[in-house]
Design a protein around this motif. Structure first.
Motif, PDB file in Angstrom:
ATOM      1  N   THR A 124       0.848  -1.194   0.000  1.00 52.73           N
ATOM      2  CA  THR A 124       0.000   0.000   0.000  1.00 52.73           C
ATOM      3  C   THR A 124       0.880   1.238   0.000  1.00 52.73           C
ATOM      4  O   THR A 124       2.074   1.180   0.302  1.00 52.73           O
ATOM      5  N   LEU A 125       0.313   2.385  -0.310  1.00 53.51           N
ATOM      6  CA  LEU A 125       1.052   3.643  -0.341  1.00 53.51           C
ATOM      7  C   LEU A 125       1.605   3.986   1.033  1.00 53.51           C
ATOM      8  O   LEU A 125       2.731   4.479   1.161  1.00 53.51           O
ATOM      9  N   VAL A 126       0.838   3.707   2.049  1.00 52.31           N
ATOM     10  CA  VAL A 126       1.281   3.998   3.421  1.00 52.31           C
ATOM     11  C   VAL A 126       2.523   3.183   3.765  1.00 52.31           C
ATOM     12  O   VAL A 126       3.484   3.687   4.354  1.00 52.31           O
ATOM     13  N   GLU A 127       2.507   1.892   3.384  1.00 57.12           N
ATOM     14  CA  GLU A 127       3.661   1.040   3.663  1.00 57.12           C
ATOM     15  C   GLU A 127       4.904   1.533   2.933  1.00 57.12           C
ATOM     16  O   GLU A 127       6.006   1.539   3.480  1.00 57.12           O
ATOM     17  N   VAL A 128       4.723   1.938   1.682  1.00 53.93           N
ATOM     18  CA  VAL A 128       5.853   2.464   0.912  1.00 53.93           C
ATOM     19  C   VAL A 128       6.409   3.721   1.561  1.00 53.93           C
ATOM     20  O   VAL A 128       7.637   3.898   1.704  1.00 53.93           O
ATOM     21  N   MET A 129       5.517   4.593   2.008  1.00 52.99           N
ATOM     22  CA  MET A 129       5.952   5.841   2.653  1.00 52.99           C
ATOM     23  C   MET A 129       6.694   5.550   3.951  1.00 52.99           C
ATOM     24  O   MET A 129       7.686   6.197   4.272  1.00 52.99           O
ATOM     25  N   ILE A 130       6.225   4.576   4.699  1.00 54.47           N
ATOM     26  CA  ILE A 130       6.896   4.215   5.958  1.00 54.47           C
ATOM     27  C   ILE A 130       8.310   3.726   5.686  1.00 54.47           C
ATOM     28  O   ILE A 130       9.262   4.097   6.372  1.00 54.47           O
ATOM     29  N   VAL A 131       8.458   2.876   4.658  1.00 56.16           N
ATOM     30  CA  VAL A 131       9.779   2.364   4.300  1.00 56.16           C
ATOM     31  C   VAL A 131      10.713   3.504   3.880  1.00 56.16           C
ATOM     32  O   VAL A 131      11.888   3.551   4.274  1.00 56.16           O
ATOM     33  N   VAL A 132      10.159   4.443   3.078  1.00 53.48           N
ATOM     34  CA  VAL A 132      10.966   5.587   2.631  1.00 53.48           C
ATOM     35  C   VAL A 132      11.422   6.415   3.818  1.00 53.48           C
ATOM     36  O   VAL A 132      12.587   6.832   3.906  1.00 53.48           O
ATOM     37  N   VAL A 133      10.537   6.652   4.760  1.00 52.42           N
ATOM     38  CA  VAL A 133      10.893   7.439   5.947  1.00 52.42           C
ATOM     39  C   VAL A 133      11.970   6.739   6.769  1.00 52.42           C
ATOM     40  O   VAL A 133      12.930   7.360   7.227  1.00 52.42           O
ATOM     41  N   ILE A 134      11.833   5.422   6.938  1.00 50.82           N
ATOM     42  CA  ILE A 134      12.818   4.666   7.721  1.00 50.82           C
ATOM     43  C   ILE A 134      14.198   4.734   7.079  1.00 50.82           C
ATOM     44  O   ILE A 134      15.208   4.988   7.743  1.00 50.82           O
ATOM     45  N   PHE A 135      14.224   4.536   5.745  1.00 50.44           N
ATOM     46  CA  PHE A 135      15.505   4.589   5.058  1.00 50.44           C
ATOM     47  C   PHE A 135      16.103   5.995   5.089  1.00 50.44           C
ATOM     48  O   PHE A 135      17.318   6.167   5.158  1.00 50.44           O
ATOM     49  N   SER A 136      15.252   7.016   5.041  1.00 51.46           N
ATOM     50  CA  SER A 136      15.739   8.396   5.114  1.00 51.46           C
ATOM     51  C   SER A 136      16.380   8.665   6.460  1.00 51.46           C
ATOM     52  O   SER A 136      17.433   9.308   6.545  1.00 51.46           O
ATOM     53  N   ILE A 137      15.763   8.168   7.518  1.00 52.43           N
ATOM     54  CA  ILE A 137      16.316   8.352   8.858  1.00 52.43           C
ATOM     55  C   ILE A 137      17.658   7.634   8.983  1.00 52.43           C
ATOM     56  O   ILE A 137      18.639   8.185   9.498  1.00 52.43           O
TER      57      ILE A 137
END
Length: 206
Positions: free
Chosen positions: A36-49
């Protein structure tokens, strides 16, 4: 009857094991739909951190390494300058050492030989009545010059003793000299200036 049963054709599964079928594998509805879009966004945020933290650690390490390297350079230059001056100055005598009014430079003589009567002949670099001078030039270099008897710089005698020198100070003592040297260099990454100050006291031998 038993013979008839034994002669009946046997039913096979066409080479498949009892657990195998020709039907395609059943996949979950979640697998077929993807992320889902939410899951993708969560992964992106984690990798950004994670990337941000790793970059900060690397940058901090680079800054620390650069600062240590610069600190070593300016300490080495300060020590080199003091050692070069002390090696010659300690052979002089109070009578033949002249510190300028501001303490920014010093001129002196050292023994260059002995007279027939056994008296010390004073001069510099083997030349009678020549003087040595230490001072900081306009390029932040500690330099050694030699002056002749007419108080003119002898061509080709200027020698660099240390780099990154901001200031040098000489303070006359009854039978010696206190020398202070300040060196500095800019960190190219942080644009921060680092400086070092060293001091040395020498006693004249003559």
């Amino acid at each position: 009857e038993l013979k008839m049963i034994m002669n009946m054709p046997q039913i096979t599964n066409h080479g498949l094991t009892p657990l195998e079928t020709n039907d395609p594998p059943v996949r979950s509805k979640r697998f077929l739909l993807g992320f889902t879009l939410v899951e993708v966004m969560i992964v992106v945020v984690i990798f950004s951190i994670i990337f941000g933290v790793s970059f900060d650690v690397l940058l901090s390490g680079r800054r620390s390494f650069d600062a240590s390297s610069i600190r070593y350079d300016i300490q080495t230059n300060a020590a080199l300058g003091l050692n070069n001056m002390a090696r010659e100055l300690k052979n002089s005598a109070s009578l033949y050492v002249d510190v300028d009014v501001g303490g920014d430079s010093v001129r002196f003589l050292v023994p260059v030989g002995y007279s027939q009567s056994g008296d010390i002949i004073w001069g510099a670099d083997g030349e009678t009545n020549h003087r040595i001078r230490y001072e900081v030039n306009g390029q932040n270099q500690l330099v050694r010059d030699r002056f002749d008897a007419s108080d003119s710089i002898v061509n080709g005698t200027t020698r660099i003793l240390a780099n990154y020198v901001d200031d040098v100070d000489f303070d006359s003592q009854p039978n010696g000299l206190i020398m202070n040297i300040t060196t500095s260099e800019q960190n190219k990454v942080t644009k921060e200036w680092l400086d070092e100050n060293l001091s040395s006291t020498i006693t004249f031998r003559n």
